[in-house]
Design a protein around this motif. Sequence first.
Motif, PDB file in Angstrom:
ATOM      1  N   ALA A  22       0.839  -1.204   0.000  1.00 54.32           N
ATOM      2  CA  ALA A  22       0.000   0.000   0.000  1.00 54.32           C
ATOM      3  C   ALA A  22       0.878   1.259   0.000  1.00 54.32           C
ATOM      4  CB  ALA A  22      -0.922  -0.010   1.218  1.00 54.32           C
ATOM      5  N   GLU A  23       1.971   1.227   0.764  1.00 53.97           N
ATOM      6  CA  GLU A  23       2.889   2.382   0.783  1.00 53.97           C
ATOM      7  C   GLU A  23       3.471   2.612  -0.607  1.00 53.97           C
ATOM      8  OE1 GLU A  23       4.368   1.770   5.437  1.00 53.97           O
ATOM      9  OE2 GLU A  23       5.466   0.845   3.794  1.00 53.97           O
ATOM     10  N   LEU A  24       3.871   1.515  -1.260  1.00 61.11           N
ATOM     11  CA  LEU A  24       4.434   1.657  -2.606  1.00 61.11           C
ATOM     12  C   LEU A  24       3.354   2.080  -3.605  1.00 61.11           C
ATOM     13  CD1 LEU A  24       6.993  -1.288  -2.903  1.00 61.11           C
ATOM     14  CD2 LEU A  24       7.466   1.155  -2.942  1.00 61.11           C
ATOM     15  N   ALA A  25       2.127   1.596  -3.416  1.00 64.93           N
ATOM     16  CA  ALA A  25       1.040   1.963  -4.334  1.00 64.93           C
ATOM     17  C   ALA A  25       0.894   3.486  -4.380  1.00 64.93           C
ATOM     18  CB  ALA A  25      -0.274   1.318  -3.895  1.00 64.93           C
ATOM     19  N   LYS A  26       0.952   4.114  -3.219  1.00 69.43           N
ATOM     20  CA  LYS A  26       0.830   5.574  -3.167  1.00 69.43           C
ATOM     21  C   LYS A  26       2.031   6.251  -3.845  1.00 69.43           C
ATOM     22  CE  LYS A  26      -0.157   9.739  -2.284  1.00 69.43           C
ATOM     23  NZ  LYS A  26      -1.156  10.483  -3.028  1.00 69.43           N
ATOM     24  N   LEU A  27       3.241   5.762  -3.554  1.00 70.66           N
ATOM     25  CA  LEU A  27       4.432   6.388  -4.154  1.00 70.66           C
ATOM     26  C   LEU A  27       4.475   6.148  -5.666  1.00 70.66           C
ATOM     27  CD1 LEU A  27       7.201   5.702  -1.469  1.00 70.66           C
ATOM     28  CD2 LEU A  27       5.864   7.772  -1.847  1.00 70.66           C
ATOM     29  N   PHE A  28       4.038   4.960  -6.098  1.00 67.33           N
ATOM     30  CA  PHE A  28       3.976   4.699  -7.548  1.00 67.33           C
ATOM     31  C   PHE A  28       3.010   5.691  -8.214  1.00 67.33           C
ATOM     32  CE2 PHE A  28       5.097  -0.171  -7.562  1.00 67.33           C
ATOM     33  CZ  PHE A  28       6.377   0.144  -7.173  1.00 67.33           C
TER      34      PHE A  28
END
Length: 409
Positions: A199-205
Amino acid sequence: MWTPQHVVIVGGCGHVGLPLGLLFASRGVNVRLLDIDKAKVDKVNRGEMPFLEQGAPEMLRQVVGNGLEATLDDSCLEHADAAIAVVGTPVDKYLNPTLRNLCRSVDDLLNHLPDDALLVLRSTVYPGVTKIVYDRVRALGRNVHVAFCPERITEGRALDELTRLPQIVGAFEPEAMARASSLFSRLSPEIIELEPTEAELAKLFTNSWRYLNFAISNQFYILAQSYGLDFYRIYDAVTRDYPRMASFSRAGFAAGPCLLKDTLQLAAFTGNNFFLGHAAMLVNEGLPNYLVAQLRPLGLGTKCVAILGMAFKGDSDDVRDSLSYKLRKLLEVEAREVLCTDPYVQDPTLVPLEQALARADIFILGAPHSVYQSLSFPADKQVVDVWNFWPNLKAAPRKVEPELSPLKR
Ligand SMILES: NC(=O)c1ccc[n+]([C@@H]2O[C@H](COP(=O)([O-])OP(=O)(O)OC[C@H]3O[C@@H](n4cnc5c(N)ncnc54)[C@H](O)[C@@H]3O)[C@@H](O)[C@H]2O)c1
């Protein structure tokens, strides 16, 4: 199903926290907006929005004192079923993520939050932060349920988007996942469950993808203009009735408090091996320098230049990391005079639009505010419009001619 009655939003008077609080309150949740900025807290409690947000003034008037209250007093956490943390997560002057603010405020939260409460992290965070917070809660022997639920709205349209966009929810434990899903089901049409780091990476992506897309357009803009060509004639040709180019954005300043910062968080996560991210930064941050270079042959030292729009994007009053301010700094070194104007930004160094229009020789659009759409400029003035916001100026000779490449001279 778990139904929270009392929700505290930490950083609740900010651009993410306040619209979120308004919507929860409008749906019957008792909301406290906990903040450290007294001026904003007082303003919200008077029923005044501290920044521009579509539909928010009306909604604030309906819910303030009627389910929603802003406060500086963190004892409100003692009665919370859920706390949502949305304090800022900037990068430092060395472009590294700073976690200190967030970690400190999580510790403060845990001092007050009762056991069995839900703690939602909603700031955009460096990957792994949810795990750090989860471990800290366990190390302190606290039974607080931790989830990460990123905010994906675009500033200015939060109230609409919060009720239309799916909500990503990440948690390590089923109870935390169930509670966070239940909380956001009150607003969102769909919940998407992920592992917290996913989820953290989803936002940064998401933010990096947008930043990269703007960089592609800006790079192509610079490329076409440097060759003496009009980028928007090519843009129109490749996007018209051609679905595979539908996501090709216009050129323009890619700025603000999130896109660059989140691209850099991703870069730090990869040990600074996110080459596309760094390249995008060079292109987007280099656009003001390119514009100044294009104007230099006009004899900038004898010209008065006006920047129309100082916010980081159109129809906004937010100047955080605005490239218009960077452009001003560059021009102040070279131009005879620089005048800056913006109808929404409170800044004593700005001048009224009429003054800028009357005095400048060159106009640069800094933020495409809708109110500028109907402006017209005297025939002897030069206009720089990276967005092609004024397409009717296209045929006019006064639009700044792209500097010719050696091949075309
Ligand atoms: N602005 C956006 O459109 C947007 C969109 C998605 C995600 N985000 C992310 O959301 C987070 C917040 O961004 P924002 O734009 O709302 O920032 P903001 O500066 O507008 O709001 C943050 C608020 O937190 C308050 N604050 C700071 N420290 C505090 C503390 N210790 N306790 C209580 N309040 C405190 C500040 O006074 C401010 O009102 C960031 O991580 C950002 O990347 C922002």
